[in-house]
Design a protein around this motif. Structure first.
Motif, PDB file in Angstrom:
ATOM      1  N   ALA A  52     -20.400 -23.019  14.115  1.00  0.00           N
ATOM      2  CA  ALA A  52     -19.199 -22.768  13.301  1.00  0.00           C
ATOM      3  C   ALA A  52     -18.211 -21.840  13.991  1.00  0.00           C
ATOM      4  O   ALA A  52     -17.047 -21.783  13.631  1.00  0.00           O
ATOM      5  CB  ALA A  52     -19.604 -22.175  11.950  1.00  0.00           C
ATOM      6  N   ASN A  54     -18.712 -18.405  14.344  1.00  0.00           N
ATOM      7  CA  ASN A  54     -18.814 -16.993  13.942  1.00  0.00           C
ATOM      8  C   ASN A  54     -19.482 -16.160  15.024  1.00  0.00           C
ATOM      9  O   ASN A  54     -19.278 -14.965  15.123  1.00  0.00           O
ATOM     10  CB  ASN A  54     -19.608 -16.860  12.646  1.00  0.00           C
ATOM     11  N   VAL A  74     -13.064 -19.713  14.646  1.00  0.00           N
ATOM     12  CA  VAL A  74     -13.678 -20.273  13.430  1.00  0.00           C
ATOM     13  C   VAL A  74     -12.682 -21.148  12.677  1.00  0.00           C
ATOM     14  O   VAL A  74     -12.986 -22.266  12.264  1.00  0.00           O
ATOM     15  CB  VAL A  74     -14.167 -19.139  12.502  1.00  0.00           C
ATOM     16  N   ALA A  78     -12.697 -25.166  11.822  1.00  0.00           N
ATOM     17  CA  ALA A  78     -12.637 -25.685  10.454  1.00  0.00           C
ATOM     18  C   ALA A  78     -11.551 -26.748  10.360  1.00  0.00           C
ATOM     19  O   ALA A  78     -11.754 -27.811   9.767  1.00  0.00           O
ATOM     20  CB  ALA A  78     -12.377 -24.553   9.471  1.00  0.00           C
ATOM     21  N   GLN A  84     -18.398 -25.326   6.645  1.00  0.00           N
ATOM     22  CA  GLN A  84     -19.675 -24.631   6.551  1.00  0.00           C
ATOM     23  C   GLN A  84     -19.864 -23.973   5.194  1.00  0.00           C
ATOM     24  O   GLN A  84     -18.917 -23.574   4.524  1.00  0.00           O
ATOM     25  CB  GLN A  84     -19.804 -23.587   7.666  1.00  0.00           C
TER      26      GLN A  84
ATOM     27  N   ARG B 211     -14.615 -16.106   4.764  1.00  0.00           N
ATOM     28  CA  ARG B 211     -14.466 -17.350   4.017  1.00  0.00           C
ATOM     29  C   ARG B 211     -13.106 -17.994   4.319  1.00  0.00           C
ATOM     30  O   ARG B 211     -13.005 -19.212   4.470  1.00  0.00           O
ATOM     31  CB  ARG B 211     -14.619 -17.046   2.518  1.00  0.00           C
ATOM     32  N   ALA B 214     -13.296 -19.781   7.433  1.00  0.00           N
ATOM     33  CA  ALA B 214     -14.134 -20.972   7.322  1.00  0.00           C
ATOM     34  C   ALA B 214     -13.412 -22.140   6.659  1.00  0.00           C
ATOM     35  O   ALA B 214     -13.848 -23.283   6.801  1.00  0.00           O
ATOM     36  CB  ALA B 214     -15.414 -20.645   6.545  1.00  0.00           C
TER      37      ALA B 214
END
Lengths: 258, 327, 306
Positions: A52, A54, A74, A78, A84, B211, B214
C-alpha cells in the motif's frame, strides 16, 4: 494464463536486525481471493503496508496491472487502483457515514482542490457515495457520526470506502478482527460479493473464513513465503504444519491465537 | 429555518456594524477605531482558524504573515511617499500608496512566504510543528530588528493612510467600511472553503491523515494549500493593520502577536466561523475595560484564559451556540 | 583577527550553549515525561533571575542569591504544576500552548506589578570578577568561565541522575510508557511535580547566572525560551543528550555567526553595509540551521521518529 492484477517481486524489508520481509514474490490474479496466512509476527501486515506504500521496501518491485508502483506515495497508489483496509479500522470519526464515503469518491475522482461549491450540494458526489452505501446496506446509517457506529458497522464503512475507490485490487488486513461470529459470517458473504468487483489480497486470522473464501493461499513465516497453492495443497503441506508448531489441526490452532 | 449558530453569527456581525454607526451618531471616533481594530484582528484570526481550527495545524507563527503583510504596506508606502523606487535593476519597481496594489503585493508576498514556511514545517507534526512555525516567525522578527533600512527596532511610520478610489481613508468610518468588507470577504471565503470538497479533505486530514492518503488524497498538499490560504488572509489583515495605525514595527512580528491571534481563535471558539470575530471583540472589550481599572490588565487576561482553557473549552461560541456536529 | 579574539568568541559560544542547555534540559524533560509543551518555562528563568537579584541585594551575597534562585524557581514551578499544568497533561497541545501563554502573561504582568518596570541588577561576586589567564595566553572572563564549568557540572549531574538513580529510572520509564510507571506503583503525581520542579530549578539557575551579565527585567525569558525551543527541536524533543548537543550547536552558531559574518562580508562590500547585512543574516542563522536539520531529520538529531 491472464496477467496478474498485482505482482510483488523479490520484496525485501528489514528493521535494524529484524527481517520483516525476505525475497517475497506473489501474484494476485483477476477474480481471485488470495489469502496470506502465517503466525503472528510473520510480517503479513508489513507486507500489506509495503504494497500500500505506508512502508517503503528496501528492495524489490510492486506492479499494479503491469505498472511499477513501488516508488509512488500512498495516495498515488490509491489513485492508481489499490484500496486498503487497516487492521485496526480507521474512518474519519467526526464525519458522518455519508461524508466518509464522499471523501473516498472524491479521492477517486482526484478533485479535492475545488474550493467554492458546497460538497454536499454536488449531486454526482453525493449520489455515488449513496450508491456504495446501498451496496453495503449502510443507507439507513448515512447521517450517523462514524464514531458512533458499532465495530462491525465501522468495518463495513471501511469496506464501503474501499469500494468507492473502484479499485483494481483490494488489500484487506484482517477485516474479520473483532466482529464476532455472526459478523464474521456476514463479512464472508460480503467479501465474496466484493470479489466480483476486484480481486482481494486478504490477511486474516479467522481460518474458517480463509478456507471458505480463499481461492489461493500463501503462507508467510519469518518474512518468507514458505508455501503457496490451493486450499487443499496448503492443508497437505508438511512445511506449513511444521510452521504451525506441529499441530495436526491447522485451523483450530490458529484460531486460538486470534 | 435558521439554525442557532446562523442566528448568533448574524447578530455578532450586525453588532460589529451597529457599534461604529452609533459612534458616528454620538460623535465618538474612538469607538470607530476600536471597531476597525476588531475587524482587522478578527480577519487575522479567521486566517489562522482555517489552519488551526479546521486543519488542525497549530501554528504559533502567524505573526510572520501578519507582520510581513504589515511591512509590505509600510515599505511600499514609504518608498512612494519619498519618491524612491524600491529597485531599479533588473526591473524598475516603484512604491505605491494605492491600497488595492498594496493588498495584492501583501497577498503575493505572504502567499510565497507561507508556501516556504508551510512546506518545511509540514514535514513535521505535533509539537515540532508548533515550535517550528514559532521559530520561523522569530527569525523574521530578529531580521526586522537588525535590518536598519526600514527603521529597524524603531519601526516605520506611514504619514498618510494609503488611498482607495472613491473613499477618504483618513475618515474613520470609511476605513472601517474597508476593513469590515475585508472581514466579510474572509468569513465568506472561510465558510465556502470549509464546506467544499477541499474543506472535506482538510477536515478529514486533521482527524486521520493515514486514512485520507489511503483514499487517494495527499494530506500534505491539502494542508499546505490550507496553510497558504491561511497565511494570505492573515497577511492582508496585517497590511490593513499598518494602515490603521499608520505605523509598523517589529512588534507585529513578535511571538506575542502569534499568541494573541491564537487567543482570538480559542477565546471565540476553535473551528467556528465567527469564533475569531467574537474572540477579537471580547479581547478588545477586556483590554478597554480591564485596562481602565488596572495597568496590569494582562495579568487578569491570563487568569481568564486559564479558566477558559480548563473549564470552557468551546470558547464563547461554545456557550452561545453549542455545537451539534458540524460538517 | 587575532587568535585570542577567536578563542574568546569560541568560549562565549560555549558559555551561551551551556546556558541554553540549562534552559532546554527542563523543557525537554517535561515534554518527554509529561508530554507537556510549556511556553512558561521562560518565566521560570525570569523568576530565578529576580530571586537572585533581590536576595543578593538584601544579603549582599551572590551565593545566597544563587541558592534563592534555585528555590524560588523550583517552588514557582511546583506551584504552577499543581494548580494548573497537571490538568493539561491529557489535553491536546493547543490547550497547553494557550494555558502556558496565559501563564506568561500572568508571570510577566505580576512581576511588573510587584517590582516595577525598571530592571534590577545583579553583581558578579568579587571572587569571580576580573579575568583569568588560560593556556596559550588566552585572557577570559572568570565569571563566564565559571558559568561554563557550572553548566558542564549540571549536565554531568543530570546524566548521572537520569542514568544511575531510582528517580532517573522512573523518569525514563515515564518517557517510554506512562501506564507502566503507574503499574509499578510509582506515585505519578508526585513524580511529575518533582520533574517539573527540577526543570524549573535549572531554568531559574540559568536566569540567575545570566542575570549577572545582563540586566534582570520582565520579558528577559522569552528570547531564551525560543532559543531553547530551537535547541530541543534540533536535538530531538525528549532527549537530554539531544538538548546538550543542540544547545552547544546553537550557542556556537549564533555567537560565531554574529562575530564572523560581518567580518566576512567586509571582504566584498563597504563597512556599514557589511555589518548590517552580516548581523541581519547572523540573527537568522540558527533558524537556518534548524530548518536544515529538519529537512534531513524531521524528528531532530536524537528524537524518535514520529
Amino acid at each position: 494464463m491472464p496477467d496478474p492484477v498485482l505482482a510483488v517481486r523479490h520484496l525485501c524489508k528489514r528493521f535494524d536486525a529484524v527481517i520483516a520481509c525476505e525475497d517475497v514474490t506473489l501474484e494476485l490474479m483477476p477474480g481471485e481471493i488470495h489469502a496470506l496466512i502465517g503466525p503472528n509476527g510473520a510480517g503479513k501486515s508489513t507486507l500489506i503496508r509495503q504494497i500500500a506504500g505506508n512502508v517503503r521496501q528496501d528492495q524489490g518491485q510492486i506492479l499494479l496491472a503491469g505498472r511499477d508502483i513501488s516508488r509512488l506515495s500512498v495516495d498515488a497508489r490509491a489513485r492508481a487502483g489499490l484500496a486498503q483496509s487497516f487492521q485496526i479500522s480507521t474512518v474519519i470519526p467526526n464525519f458522518s457515514v455519508l461524508q466518509n464515503v464522499m471523501l473516498a469518491v472524491q479521492g477517486k475522482s482526484g478533485h479535492s482542490f475545488r474550493f467554492f461549491r458546497k460538497a454536499i450540494k454536488q449531486r454526482e458526489l453525493v449520489e455515488r457515495a449513496r450508491s456504495y452505501l446501498a451496496q453495503l446496506g449502510l443507507t439507513e446509517r448515512e447521517k450517523t457520526n462514524a464514531a458512533a457506529l458499532s465495530h462491525g458497522e465501522r468495518r463495513k464503512l471501511e469496506l464501503c470506502m474501499a469500494l468507492a475507490l473502484e479499485p483494481q485490487a483490494f488489500l484487506l488486513d484482517e477485516p474479520m478482527a473483532g466482529v464476532g461470529s455472526a459478523g464474521s459470517t456476514a463479512m464472508t458473504t460480503l467479501l465474496s460479493a466484493l470479489k466480483t468487483q476486484a480481486p482481494i489480497l486478504l490477511v486474516e486470522h479467522d481460518m474458517d473464513a480463509v478456507f471458505t473464501l480463499a481461492d489461493r493461499l500463501s503462507v508467510l513465516v519469518y518474512g518468507r513465503i514458505i508455501a503457496s497453492g490451493s486450499v487443499n495443497e496448503i492443508r497437505r503441506n508438511a512445511a506449513v504444519r511444521e510452521a504451525y508448531m506441529g499441530s495436526d489441526d491447522l485451523p483450530a490452532s490458529v484460531q486460538r491465537r486470534s | 429555518m435558521m439554525s442557532r449558530e446562523h442566528l448568533v453569527n448574524a447578530i455578532v456581525i450586525a453588532l460589529l456594524v451597529l457599534v461604529p454607526l452609533l459612534a458616528l451618531v454620538l460623535d465618538e471616533p474612538y469607538l470607530i477605531t476600536l471597531a476597525t481594530r476588531v475587524s482587522i484582528l478578527a480577519m487575522a484570526g479567521v486566517g489562522l482558524n482555517l489552519a488551526l481550527g479546521y486543519g488542525g495545524l497549530v501554528s504559533l507563527g502567524h505573526a510572520a504573515f501578519f507582520g510581513v503583510g504589515g511591512y509590505v504596506t509600510g515599505i511600499l508606502a514609504s518608498h512612494a511617499l519619498n519618491y524612491e523606487p524600491i529597485m531599479q535593476t533588473p526591473w524598475m519597481i516603484q512604491g505605491s500608496t494605492e491600497m488595492p496594489v498594496i493588498w495584492i503585493c501583501a497577498a503575493l508576498v505572504c502567499g510565497v512566504l507561507a508556501l516556504l514556511i508551510g512546506a518545511l514545517s509540514l514535514r513535521t507534526t505535533g509539537v515540532y510543528f508548533i515550535m517550528i512555525t514559532l521559530a520561523f516567525a522569530q527569525m523574521l522578527y530578529y531580521f526586522s530588528i537588525s535590518w536598519p533600512t526600514y527603521g529597524g527596532e524603531d519601526g516605520l511610520s506611514v504619514y498618510l493612510r494609503n488611498t482607495f478610489p472613491g473613499l477618504n481613508t483618513m475618515n474613520g468610518i470609511h476605513f472601517f467600511a474597508i476593513s469590515f468588507a475585508w472581514l466579510l470577504a474572509a468569513l465568506w471565503l472561510s465558510s465556502a472553503l470549509v464546506q467544499s470538497r477541499f474543506g472535506l479533505a482538510l477536515q478529514a486530514a486533521r482527524q486521520n491523515p493515514v486514512r485520507v492518503a489511503a483514499v487517494g488524497i495527499a494530506p500534505y498538499k491539502v494542508q499546505l494549500t490550507a496553510f497558504v490560504i491561511s497565511g494570505v488572509i492573515t497577511g492582508v489583515a496585517g497590511a490593513l493593520y499598518t494602515d490603521l495605525n499608520r505605523f509598523v514595527s517589529p512588534s507585529v512580528l513578535s511571538w506575542h502577536t502569534s499568541g494573541e491571534i491564537m487567543v482570538f481563535v480559542i477565546l471565540g471558539g476553535v473551528a467556528r466561523l465567527v469564533g475569531p470575530l467574537v474572540g477579537a471583540a471580547v479581547f478588545i472589550i477586556l483590554e478597554q475595560s480591564l485596562g481602565g481599572i488596572s495597568e496590569n490588565w494582562q495579568f487578569w487576561l491570563g487568569a481568564l484564559l486559564i479558566v477558559v482553557v480548563l473549564h470552557a473549552r468551546g470558547g464563547v461560541m461554545g456557550f452561545l451556540a453549542p455545537e451539534n456536529g458540524h460538517a | 583577527m587575532s587568535a585570542g579574539l577567536v578563542a574568546e568568541q569560541l568560549l562565549n559560544g560555549l558559555q551561551f550553549g551551556v546556558m541554553l542547555f540549562l534552559m532546554s534540559a527542563g523543557l525537554t524533560l517535561v515534554f518527554g515525561v509529561m508530554g507537556l509543551i510549556n511556553l512558561a518555562h521562560g518565566s521560570l528563568y525570569m523568576v530565578g533571575a529576580y530571586a537572585a537579584a533581590l536576595v543578593a541585594g538584601w544579603t549582599g551575597s551572590f551565593w545566597a542569591g544563587l541558592a534563592a534562585s534555585l528555590m524560588a524557581a523550583a517552588i514557582a514551578g511546583a506551584l504552577v504544576e499543581m494548580v494548573v499544568l497537571r490538568r493539561l497533561y491529557r489535553r491536546d497541545h493547543l490547550d497547553q500552548v494557550l494555558a502556558t501563554f496565559a501563564l506568561i502573561l500572568m508571570f510577566s504582568e505580576g512581576t511588573r506589578w510587584l517590582f516595577g518596570a525598571f530592571p534590577l541588577y545583579l553583581n558578579v561576586p568579587a571572587s569571580l570578577s576580573g579575568t583569568v589567564l588560560l593556556p596559550m595566553g588566552i585572557v577570559y572572563s572568570k565569571y563566564r568561565l565559571a558559568i561554563i564549568v557550572c553548566g558542564m557540572a549540571v549536565a554531568l549531574g543530570l546524566f548521572i541522575l537520569i542514568g544511575r538513580t531510582r528517580l532517573g529510572v522512573r523518569i525514563r520509564a515515564g518517557q517510554s510508557d506512562r501506564q507502566m510507571i503507574a503499574a509499578l506503583g510509582v506515585d505519578i503525581a508526585t513524580l511529575y511535580t518533582v520533574v517539573f520542579a527540577l526543570g524549573a530549578a535549572l531554568a531559574g539557575l540559568a536566569g540567575a547566572l545570566v542575570g549577572a551579565i545582563q540586566s534582570v527585567e520582565v520579558g528577559m525569558g522569552e528570547p531564551v525560551l525560543i532559543l531553547a525551543f530551537v535547541v530541543i527541536v534540533i536535538g530531538g524533543i525528549g532527549s537530554i543528550k539531544g538538548a546538550l548537543v543542540g544547545a552547544i550547536l546553537v550557542g556556537m552558531t549564533d555567537t560565531m555567526g554574529r562575530f564572523l559574518l560581518p567580518v566576512m562580508f567586509k571582504n566584498f562590500m563597504d563597512g556599514a553595509t557589511a555589518s548590517s547585512v552580516g548581523s541581519a543574516l547572523a540573527s537568522m542563522l540558527i533558524y537556518i540551521v534548524m530548518a536544515t536539520v529538519l529537512i534531513f531529520r524531521p524528528s531532530g538529531l536524537y528524537g524518535k521518529p514520529a
